[in-house]
Motif scaffolding. Sequence first.
Motif, PDB file in Angstrom:
ATOM      1  N   ALA A  32       0.834  -1.207   0.000  1.00  0.00           N
ATOM      2  CA  ALA A  32       0.000   0.000   0.000  1.00  0.00           C
ATOM      3  C   ALA A  32       0.870   1.258   0.000  1.00  0.00           C
ATOM      4  CB  ALA A  32      -0.941  -0.001   1.195  1.00  0.00           C
ATOM      5  N   LYS A  33       1.982   1.212   0.700  1.00  0.00           N
ATOM      6  CA  LYS A  33       2.899   2.360   0.709  1.00  0.00           C
ATOM      7  C   LYS A  33       3.480   2.597  -0.681  1.00  0.00           C
ATOM      8  CE  LYS A  33       4.246   1.922   5.532  1.00  0.00           C
ATOM      9  NZ  LYS A  33       5.318   1.629   6.479  1.00  0.00           N
ATOM     10  N   ARG A  34       3.881   1.519  -1.341  1.00  0.00           N
ATOM     11  CA  ARG A  34       4.434   1.667  -2.696  1.00  0.00           C
ATOM     12  C   ARG A  34       3.362   2.183  -3.654  1.00  0.00           C
ATOM     13  NH1 ARG A  34       6.505  -3.467  -4.721  1.00  0.00           N
ATOM     14  NH2 ARG A  34       5.078  -4.381  -3.258  1.00  0.00           N
ATOM     15  N   ALA A  35       2.136   1.711  -3.490  1.00  0.00           N
ATOM     16  CA  ALA A  35       1.038   2.199  -4.332  1.00  0.00           C
ATOM     17  C   ALA A  35       0.856   3.698  -4.136  1.00  0.00           C
ATOM     18  CB  ALA A  35      -0.255   1.458  -4.004  1.00  0.00           C
ATOM     19  N   TYR A  36       0.919   4.133  -2.884  1.00  0.00           N
ATOM     20  CA  TYR A  36       0.766   5.557  -2.594  1.00  0.00           C
ATOM     21  C   TYR A  36       1.894   6.377  -3.218  1.00  0.00           C
ATOM     22  CZ  TYR A  36       0.876  10.018  -0.280  1.00  0.00           C
ATOM     23  OH  TYR A  36       0.936  11.361  -0.050  1.00  0.00           O
ATOM     24  N   VAL A  37       3.121   5.885  -3.144  1.00  0.00           N
ATOM     25  CA  VAL A  37       4.256   6.617  -3.714  1.00  0.00           C
ATOM     26  C   VAL A  37       4.079   6.753  -5.229  1.00  0.00           C
ATOM     27  CG1 VAL A  37       6.752   6.542  -4.142  1.00  0.00           C
ATOM     28  CG2 VAL A  37       5.852   6.089  -1.845  1.00  0.00           C
ATOM     29  N   TYR A  38       3.647   5.690  -5.892  1.00  0.00           N
ATOM     30  CA  TYR A  38       3.381   5.788  -7.336  1.00  0.00           C
ATOM     31  C   TYR A  38       2.258   6.791  -7.610  1.00  0.00           C
ATOM     32  CZ  TYR A  38       6.355   1.905  -8.852  1.00  0.00           C
ATOM     33  OH  TYR A  38       7.424   1.100  -9.154  1.00  0.00           O
ATOM     34  N   TYR A  39       1.213   6.742  -6.790  1.00  0.00           N
ATOM     35  CA  TYR A  39       0.108   7.689  -6.970  1.00  0.00           C
ATOM     36  C   TYR A  39       0.608   9.122  -6.800  1.00  0.00           C
ATOM     37  CZ  TYR A  39      -4.064  10.417  -6.077  1.00  0.00           C
ATOM     38  OH  TYR A  39      -5.027  11.396  -6.121  1.00  0.00           O
ATOM     39  N   ARG A  40       1.364   9.360  -5.742  1.00  0.00           N
ATOM     40  CA  ARG A  40       1.891  10.702  -5.471  1.00  0.00           C
ATOM     41  C   ARG A  40       2.786  11.176  -6.613  1.00  0.00           C
ATOM     42  NH1 ARG A  40       5.890  10.785  -0.828  1.00  0.00           N
ATOM     43  NH2 ARG A  40       7.168  10.081  -2.548  1.00  0.00           N
ATOM     44  N   ASP A  41       3.646  10.290  -7.115  1.00  0.00           N
ATOM     45  CA  ASP A  41       4.503  10.666  -8.237  1.00  0.00           C
ATOM     46  C   ASP A  41       3.674  10.934  -9.494  1.00  0.00           C
ATOM     47  OD1 ASP A  41       6.696  10.459  -6.598  1.00  0.00           O
ATOM     48  OD2 ASP A  41       7.425   8.571  -7.453  1.00  0.00           O
ATOM     49  N   GLY A  42       2.609  10.163  -9.675  1.00  0.00           N
ATOM     50  CA  GLY A  42       1.721  10.404 -10.806  1.00  0.00           C
ATOM     51  C   GLY A  42       1.034  11.752 -10.702  1.00  0.00           C
ATOM     52  N   LEU A  43       0.581  12.079  -9.517  1.00  0.00           N
ATOM     53  CA  LEU A  43      -0.079  13.364  -9.306  1.00  0.00           C
ATOM     54  C   LEU A  43       0.890  14.519  -9.539  1.00  0.00           C
ATOM     55  CD1 LEU A  43      -2.825  14.511  -8.497  1.00  0.00           C
ATOM     56  CD2 LEU A  43      -2.086  14.394  -6.123  1.00  0.00           C
ATOM     57  N   SER A  44       2.107  14.354  -9.073  1.00  0.00           N
ATOM     58  CA  SER A  44       3.125  15.380  -9.277  1.00  0.00           C
ATOM     59  C   SER A  44       3.409  15.567 -10.768  1.00  0.00           C
ATOM     60  CB  SER A  44       4.402  14.990  -8.528  1.00  0.00           C
ATOM     61  OG  SER A  44       5.419  15.923  -8.754  1.00  0.00           O
ATOM     62  N   ALA A  45       3.550  14.467 -11.483  1.00  0.00           N
ATOM     63  CA  ALA A  45       3.799  14.546 -12.926  1.00  0.00           C
ATOM     64  C   ALA A  45       2.609  15.169 -13.646  1.00  0.00           C
ATOM     65  CB  ALA A  45       4.098  13.152 -13.482  1.00  0.00           C
ATOM     66  N   GLN A  46       1.403  14.794 -13.240  1.00  0.00           N
ATOM     67  CA  GLN A  46       0.204  15.353 -13.860  1.00  0.00           C
ATOM     68  C   GLN A  46       0.154  16.864 -13.645  1.00  0.00           C
ATOM     69  OE1 GLN A  46      -3.431  13.507 -12.553  1.00  0.00           O
ATOM     70  NE2 GLN A  46      -4.710  14.733 -13.891  1.00  0.00           N
ATOM     71  N   ASN A  47       0.439  17.295 -12.440  1.00  0.00           N
ATOM     72  CA  ASN A  47       0.424  18.728 -12.144  1.00  0.00           C
ATOM     73  C   ASN A  47       1.492  19.483 -12.925  1.00  0.00           C
ATOM     74  OD1 ASN A  47      -1.745  18.552 -10.409  1.00  0.00           O
ATOM     75  ND2 ASN A  47      -0.470  18.266  -8.599  1.00  0.00           N
ATOM     76  N   ALA A  48       2.580  18.796 -13.263  1.00  0.00           N
ATOM     77  CA  ALA A  48       3.650  19.414 -14.049  1.00  0.00           C
ATOM     78  C   ALA A  48       3.381  19.323 -15.549  1.00  0.00           C
ATOM     79  CB  ALA A  48       4.985  18.755 -13.714  1.00  0.00           C
ATOM     80  N   GLY A  49       2.286  18.662 -15.922  1.00  0.00           N
ATOM     81  CA  GLY A  49       1.940  18.539 -17.337  1.00  0.00           C
ATOM     82  C   GLY A  49       2.615  17.383 -18.045  1.00  0.00           C
ATOM     83  N   ASP A  50       3.294  16.528 -17.309  1.00  0.00           N
ATOM     84  CA  ASP A  50       3.949  15.361 -17.901  1.00  0.00           C
ATOM     85  C   ASP A  50       2.982  14.181 -17.821  1.00  0.00           C
ATOM     86  OD1 ASP A  50       5.562  13.306 -18.765  1.00  0.00           O
ATOM     87  OD2 ASP A  50       7.278  13.879 -17.521  1.00  0.00           O
ATOM     88  N   TYR A  51       2.037  14.159 -18.757  1.00  0.00           N
ATOM     89  CA  TYR A  51       0.957  13.184 -18.701  1.00  0.00           C
ATOM     90  C   TYR A  51       1.422  11.755 -18.934  1.00  0.00           C
ATOM     91  CZ  TYR A  51      -2.145  17.241 -18.735  1.00  0.00           C
ATOM     92  OH  TYR A  51      -2.789  18.407 -18.429  1.00  0.00           O
ATOM     93  N   ALA A  52       2.421  11.566 -19.781  1.00  0.00           N
ATOM     94  CA  ALA A  52       2.915  10.210 -20.030  1.00  0.00           C
ATOM     95  C   ALA A  52       3.495   9.616 -18.750  1.00  0.00           C
ATOM     96  CB  ALA A  52       3.955  10.216 -21.146  1.00  0.00           C
ATOM     97  N   GLU A  53       4.304  10.394 -18.054  1.00  0.00           N
ATOM     98  CA  GLU A  53       4.873   9.911 -16.795  1.00  0.00           C
ATOM     99  C   GLU A  53       3.781   9.702 -15.749  1.00  0.00           C
ATOM    100  OE1 GLU A  53       7.864  11.234 -13.193  1.00  0.00           O
ATOM    101  OE2 GLU A  53       8.152  12.169 -15.153  1.00  0.00           O
ATOM    102  N   ALA A  54       2.819  10.599 -15.720  1.00  0.00           N
ATOM    103  CA  ALA A  54       1.720  10.464 -14.765  1.00  0.00           C
ATOM    104  C   ALA A  54       0.977   9.153 -14.993  1.00  0.00           C
ATOM    105  CB  ALA A  54       0.765  11.648 -14.884  1.00  0.00           C
ATOM    106  N   LEU A  55       0.652   8.865 -16.244  1.00  0.00           N
ATOM    107  CA  LEU A  55      -0.077   7.633 -16.545  1.00  0.00           C
ATOM    108  C   LEU A  55       0.733   6.393 -16.181  1.00  0.00           C
ATOM    109  CD1 LEU A  55      -1.758   8.628 -19.927  1.00  0.00           C
ATOM    110  CD2 LEU A  55      -2.903   8.212 -17.734  1.00  0.00           C
ATOM    111  N   GLU A  56       2.033   6.433 -16.418  1.00  0.00           N
ATOM    112  CA  GLU A  56       2.885   5.299 -16.038  1.00  0.00           C
ATOM    113  C   GLU A  56       2.821   5.064 -14.533  1.00  0.00           C
ATOM    114  OE1 GLU A  56       6.897   5.847 -17.416  1.00  0.00           O
ATOM    115  OE2 GLU A  56       6.255   6.118 -19.501  1.00  0.00           O
ATOM    116  N   ASN A  57       2.931   6.132 -13.768  1.00  0.00           N
ATOM    117  CA  ASN A  57       2.877   6.001 -12.313  1.00  0.00           C
ATOM    118  C   ASN A  57       1.504   5.540 -11.839  1.00  0.00           C
ATOM    119  OD1 ASN A  57       5.467   6.793 -10.924  1.00  0.00           O
ATOM    120  ND2 ASN A  57       5.245   8.492 -12.352  1.00  0.00           N
ATOM    121  N   TYR A  58       0.458   6.074 -12.440  1.00  0.00           N
ATOM    122  CA  TYR A  58      -0.891   5.655 -12.054  1.00  0.00           C
ATOM    123  C   TYR A  58      -1.113   4.171 -12.359  1.00  0.00           C
ATOM    124  CZ  TYR A  58      -2.241  10.574 -11.379  1.00  0.00           C
ATOM    125  OH  TYR A  58      -2.353  11.875 -10.943  1.00  0.00           O
ATOM    126  N   GLU A  59      -0.614   3.711 -13.501  1.00  0.00           N
ATOM    127  CA  GLU A  59      -0.747   2.286 -13.842  1.00  0.00           C
ATOM    128  C   GLU A  59      -0.044   1.416 -12.803  1.00  0.00           C
ATOM    129  OE1 GLU A  59      -2.523   0.691 -16.020  1.00  0.00           O
ATOM    130  OE2 GLU A  59      -3.205   2.349 -17.273  1.00  0.00           O
TER     131      GLU A  59
END
Length: 173
Positions: A32-59
């Motif tokens: 669950a902690k690792r899932a959260y870290v990926y989610y957080r990194d995805g959110l950070s990438a999404q906020n920065a406009g890096d949608y490809a990286e965000a989607l990778e992290n969300y997956e």
Amino acid sequence: MPRTQNKDNFIDKTFTVMADLIVKMMPINDKAKRAYVYYRDGLSAQNAGDYAEALENYEESLKLEESPFDRSETLKNMAIIYMSNGDEDLALDTYQRALDQNSNQPSCLKNMGLIYEKRGRTAQEAGLQDEADQLFDRAADVWTQAVRLYPGGYLDIENWLKTTGRSNIDVYF
């Protein structure tokens, strides 16, 4: 380097270190902690406009996350990206997947309605009134659900429902 380690200013770096410490101390399992870290990194990438990286992290987060509530938040963010990228069919499918995990997501319903309403306007402009009416009705259906979940939160949608005659309810609570 993970996005959370790629911060340019002191405040962001400090916040990231604190967030990492809090995650490490959280009384949840490592998965669950690792899932959260990926989610957080995805959110950070999404906020920065890096949608490809965000989607990778969300997956990656979805592969690990077991909580339906957290999965629905991840799916909702993915759908927002798909919608922003113009992939409306994938956005609709992903919003529905988010709702399947957690039906109390008025923003998913609102965004689905935006897609249907836009498609309705496009059909109307093309002279396809029957198709437009069907799409407007679909928008009305999901928007009515959204307004019921979040009364007073979508006044523009409530007005649209009333002015188009697709709602006979004056108050949604």
